[in-house]
Design a protein around this motif. Structure first.
Motif, PDB file in Angstrom:
ATOM      1  N   ASN A 121       0.773  -1.238   0.000  1.00 23.56           N
ATOM      2  CA  ASN A 121       0.000   0.000   0.000  1.00 23.56           C
ATOM      3  C   ASN A 121       0.808   1.294   0.000  1.00 23.56           C
ATOM      4  OD1 ASN A 121      -2.508  -1.331  -0.149  1.00 23.56           O
ATOM      5  ND2 ASN A 121      -2.285  -1.840   2.012  1.00 23.56           N
ATOM      6  N   LYS A 122       2.095   1.232  -0.315  1.00 20.06           N
ATOM      7  CA  LYS A 122       2.890   2.463  -0.430  1.00 20.06           C
ATOM      8  C   LYS A 122       2.649   3.080  -1.801  1.00 20.06           C
ATOM      9  CE  LYS A 122       6.762   0.916   2.408  1.00 20.06           C
ATOM     10  NZ  LYS A 122       6.621   1.647   3.626  1.00 20.06           N
ATOM     11  N   PRO A 123       2.398   4.395  -1.862  1.00 20.79           N
ATOM     12  CA  PRO A 123       2.339   5.050  -3.163  1.00 20.79           C
ATOM     13  C   PRO A 123       3.755   5.236  -3.710  1.00 20.79           C
ATOM     14  CG  PRO A 123       1.851   6.617  -1.409  1.00 20.79           C
ATOM     15  CD  PRO A 123       2.032   5.271  -0.772  1.00 20.79           C
ATOM     16  N   ILE A 124       3.890   5.044  -5.017  1.00 19.25           N
ATOM     17  CA  ILE A 124       5.199   5.129  -5.655  1.00 19.25           C
ATOM     18  C   ILE A 124       5.101   6.022  -6.882  1.00 19.25           C
ATOM     19  CG2 ILE A 124       7.083   3.830  -6.710  1.00 19.25           C
ATOM     20  CD1 ILE A 124       5.991   1.389  -5.086  1.00 19.25           C
ATOM     21  N   GLY A 125       5.853   7.113  -6.863  1.00 17.84           N
ATOM     22  CA  GLY A 125       5.951   7.991  -8.025  1.00 17.84           C
ATOM     23  C   GLY A 125       6.982   7.432  -8.987  1.00 17.84           C
ATOM     24  N   GLY A 151       2.852  -2.399  -4.129  1.00 14.30           N
ATOM     25  CA  GLY A 151       2.769  -0.946  -4.007  1.00 14.30           C
ATOM     26  C   GLY A 151       1.764  -0.393  -5.002  1.00 14.30           C
ATOM     27  N   TRP A 152       1.513   0.898  -4.920  1.00 15.15           N
ATOM     28  CA  TRP A 152       0.588   1.594  -5.811  1.00 15.15           C
ATOM     29  C   TRP A 152       1.339   2.661  -6.573  1.00 15.15           C
ATOM     30  CZ3 TRP A 152      -4.321  -0.109  -6.208  1.00 15.15           C
ATOM     31  CH2 TRP A 152      -4.820  -0.898  -5.174  1.00 15.15           C
ATOM     32  N   SER A 153       1.482   2.501  -7.867  1.00 14.92           N
ATOM     33  CA  SER A 153       2.106   3.576  -8.633  1.00 14.92           C
ATOM     34  C   SER A 153       1.087   4.695  -8.792  1.00 14.92           C
ATOM     35  CB  SER A 153       2.620   3.076  -9.981  1.00 14.92           C
ATOM     36  OG  SER A 153       1.599   2.473 -10.726  1.00 14.92           O
TER      37      SER A 153
END
Length: 181
Positions: A121-125, A151-153
């Motif tokens: 569930n970490k957002p990733i740019g 993760g979540w892009s």
């Protein structure tokens, strides 16, 4: 200001968001590293605590389960685990990410048994630079990897095509439009 509001063992916690940037080039005058630094500067300007991790500094051997785990891999995995979000930046090599970048992410197997595991569930740019016009291919590769690691892009990505136009010969960002993005 970017703040984390959550709980830690029942106590409310308010602290700056922790953002780890992973730079995926081994090149000293890396345009993808310069782009990552600009993105991290933006996050810091919004109040986040930022940490830059450059694959060149990690000195990781090629991942295999047969290796003894080097200290750099543990430090990298720990920093990633403690982060609230990440920004990944890789040059585009033959339509994908650099081998050094992918190798660093392979070492995140060390997060498999953590709770929560991997990048849950970490957002990733996602940022990529390319010499030609194919920067989105590396972004697509990073998107697949982010999802595989749980993760979540984030929806807005930044492929920088023809990076030789956006960065000076020393690798410094020279394009104001790219800097604003």
């Amino acid at each position: 200001t970017l703040r984390y509001l959550g709980s830690w063992e029942g106590d409310a916690v308010v602290r700056p968001v922790r953002v780890v940037g992973l730079g995926g080039s081994l090149r000293a005058a890396s345009t993808s590293l310069t782009a990552l630094k600009a993105a991290l500067d933006g996050a810091a300007g919004a109040g986040a605590d930022v940490q830059l991790i450059w694959v060149r500094d990690l000195g990781l051997p090629l991942y295999t389960a047969e290796h003894a785990t080097p200290a750099g891999a543990h430090e990298f995995a720990d920093a990633v685990y403690r982060s609230d979000a990440m920004i990944w930046s890789s040059p585009t090599y033959h339509g994908s990410v650099s081998g050094a970048f992918k190798n660093a992410l392979d070492w995140l197997i060390l997060l498999a048994e953590r709770d929560p595991p991997y990048l849950a569930n970490k957002p990733i740019g996602l940022v990529s630079t390319a010499g030609g016009v194919q920067g989105l291919q590396a972004v697509n590769s990073m998107d697949f990897i982010a999802r595989a690691l749980r993760g979540w892009s984030v929806p807005l990505v930044l492929p920088v095509p023809q990076a030789w136009r956006s960065f000076d010969p020393d690798g410094h960002l020279a394009d104001d439009a790219i800097a604003r993005q």
